[in-house]
Design an enzyme around this catalytic site. Structure first.
Site, PDB file in Angstrom:
ATOM      1  N   GLY A   1      45.587   6.158  28.929  1.00 34.72           N
ATOM      2  CA  GLY A   1      46.215   7.117  29.772  1.00 34.72           C
ATOM      3  C   GLY A   1      46.523   6.715  30.638  1.00 34.72           C
TER       4      GLY A   1
ATOM      5  N   ASP B   1      46.630  12.360  25.185  1.00 34.75           N
ATOM      6  CA  ASP B   1      46.601  11.977  26.582  1.00 34.75           C
ATOM      7  C   ASP B   1      46.300  13.163  26.903  1.00 34.75           C
ATOM      8  OD1 ASP B   1      47.498   9.381  26.269  1.00 34.75           O
ATOM      9  OD2 ASP B   1      49.625  10.116  25.894  1.00 34.75           O
TER      10      ASP B   1
END
Lengths: 419, 419
Positions: B191, B144
């Site tokens: 994401g 991430d």
């Protein structure tokens, strides 16, 4: 000997290696520049011939042509455009011959699957009845691996390698997290009618004790209870379960799993997505946490993880097509013949188009395990060599380099044609 | 100097290179065998410490450890298990110290994201209040890319390279077929809260004139009309449109696109799948033929297309963690510091955990283009170096080889513990 021009077109769904076949055709033509003047490529496949929209490949540099070998997609444009029957649409075929005549094209190389083999055959027959001397050779290509006679179709081996590699990698991910997270992972792959691509997932492991624990083929009627029981068994034995499922998975009555009536926010039937459909069943019947992936075009475009065997074969059939044409063999297709399984050996043998057009090759039942949820040893023996070898493309700035073509157009000589 | 043991655990979602960090930690410990006796790895992360389920990495061959560098997933098992607050769940922290004491563990290496940095900090604080000398070092990892201080997080660069490569390859596929087939292709990537991964898709081209033509970020409120207009514009200009969309795409009110109320055949809310949701909108508003892919775990497991920069950094932070610990630096994290963009240069600098725990790094608004549908030049400058270099794993039988570990367990010394 007299010198004439040649025509090459890409047809149908593209692959990671169809441009390697283009490279084979073009380089072979260049080696025979004493007999082949210009090699024209159809822009967007056969439509380019119909519209007289021709790309002069002779204008491309050696370097650009050589880069085709590692460029996925269809560099000259492909199309989903099936020539209709010669009886009802004779004008289309006549137009092709007219364009070929106008540009002194005597060699026709058509790079595609079953439908294109049929078109290629018809074009060659018409040229004969019309008295125009054309040598038509079909260059095999299809990720679906459903062409007959040839042991396998260029394009398939690379998808197979992508699916087996992705399955192995994702399985390691799921395995490492399964004690507290995802227990079931579903990978959806292509194959509307045949389970060849799904079957390749099994190469990731050595038996159903390793991921993938099961495979769902379109050839085997989907039995929800049986599949769920098997998923449950895998989770209980290994802590997790990885499935590879063909987009064509279907019930006994031929209904696709994806026709199961899902609707979106607007009340429309949701299209595609057997993986999410199966995931819903897992949730419903077993309650396990799941994840799913749909590889879609990624799988057939993944030149970066192409099978070297596949690239070599794709190039070889392109090259052989030119040699066959120059040897005066008409209405043929260079087919791949397996000489031995281990070590894997193969050669190219010409096959008559009449035996290829309109015959689909399905996966033999004995390539699937008896229970219908895995491959058999025979299936593994067939599949294993097709993914052998790596042929990484060159990289630049961290990304695969691809061919840059000029695509210089040939001046039109004929009146416009309406498709 | 006195010799003590060390503990290493993997935490949270795994990556293509977390095992490269493990390799860095283990090889560094082995080089310091005068000061570090055994390096124990927690089976399934921190749970392994709580349950006293320890793997003695000293039993693994040099070859197996070296193979970790090219093996995706979490080789020792990871977990989604967040230690609760020290106030309400002090027994868990005390248990950790008890296990460390029982096995003479004085070095604690915790390989994870933001939550793990917090745990690592708490463990180090408790060891202090309990008077047990423990040196706790956090080894950064997360696809991430949301860890603060460090310029980037190991794991991200490889997903970025996978997404950019896949976008480039698939775009060539769509482009070659768009005259008669698919016009819009949607790639869904990970994401949930930050658009770092989606942003990486833009590296596939040089501007929104090349694929991907637009990117949908979770940071930018989804405006259906604007997005559809842009898709239409791309199709009209280029013949096709490629979009990369973050799974976390959301409306201005924070509702995820995937919460749009799709129901499956059983009337359940369909989970996941922003790509099919967007595809439905394309069909509804524009009527274009579309395809979509959901990369899911494939993207974060794709070690075969890892970024060499990422692999090197993952290894380096593992190695640096051990050096920091031996230098007596406690409650630290080796962070990556960018020295220059072009040529890309980086180094490792220690950062205090107190500055890292519980801080999420979002994508700066100025990394996104003004219209919110592409990256800016600043964004490109940041992202481009992270995908540089290839580090292909060795292959065997056409598939990536992966580490085979013995995972020999350490004898238990304590009473059982209930999680």
């Amino acid at each position: 000997m007299a010198k004439h021009n040649a025509f090459y077109a890409q047809s149908g769904g593209v692959t990671a290696v169809i441009n390697a076949s283009a490279c084979g055709v073009i380089e072979a033509c260049r080696r025979h520049s004493d007999r082949i003047g210009h090699l024209y490529a159809g822009h967007n496949g056969i439509i380019g011939a119909l519209l007289e929209d021709l790309i002069d490949t002779n204008q491309e540099s050696e370097e650009a042509i050589s880069a085709l070998r590692h460029t996925p997609g269809g560099a000259f444009g492909s199309c989903r455009y099936k020539l209709k029957s010669i009886e009802t649409h004779r004008t289309e075929y006549e137009r092709l011959i007219e364009v070929f005549k106008a540009h002194d094209i005597r060699y026709f190389f058509y790079n595609g699957g079953g439908d294109s083999a049929d078109t290629c055959l018809k074009v060659s027959q018409l040229s004969e009845t019309m008295g125009y001397p054309l040598t038509a050779i079909h260059v095999p290509k299809t990720v679906d691996n459903d062409l007959p006679i040839t042991d396998n179709s260029p394009g398939f081996g690379s998808v197979a390698k992508y699916v087996a590699t992705s399955t192995r990698e994702a399985a390691l991910d799921i395995e490492s997290m399964c004690s507290t997270s995802t227990k079931v992972f579903i990978l959806e792959v292509m194959g509307r009618h045949a389970g060849w691509i799904a079957a390749a997932g099994a190469l990731s492991g050595e038996s159903p004790q390793q991921a993938p624990h099961l495979i769902i083929f379109p050839e085997i009627a989907f039995d929800r209870e049986k599949v769920m029981a098997r998923i449950d068994e895998a989770v209980k034995s290994h802590g997790f379960c990885v499935l590879v499922v063909s987009e064509g998975a279907q019930y006994a009555d031929g209904t696709f799993l994806t026709d199961s009536g899902s609707t979106d926010a607007f009340g429309h039937k949701q299209l595609g997505g057997v993986a999410p459909t199966l995931a819903s069943m897992v949730k419903e019947d077993l309650g396990y946490k799941y994840h799913w992936a749909v590889a879609d075009y990624l799988q057939r475009a993944a030149r970066h993880i192409a099978s070297k065997t596949d690239v070599d074969q794709a190039y070889a059939v392109g090259e052989a097509a030119v040699e066959l044409a120059l040897a005066g063999q008409n209405s043929m297709m260079p087919a791949i013949k397996r000489v031995s399984d281990t070590p894997y050996e193969w050669k190219i043998e010409p096959a008559p188009l009449s035996e290829i057009a309109n015959h689909e090759k399905f996966m033999p039942r004995d390539y699937i395990s008896e229970d219908g949820l895995y491959i058999s040893e025979a299936g593994r023996r067939y599949l294993a060599p097709l993914i052998l070898g790596e042929d990484f493309p060159p990289f630049e700035n961290g990304l695969p380099k691809v061919a840059k073509l000029k695509k210089a157009r040939v001046d039109r000589k004929l009146a416009q044609f309406e498709l």
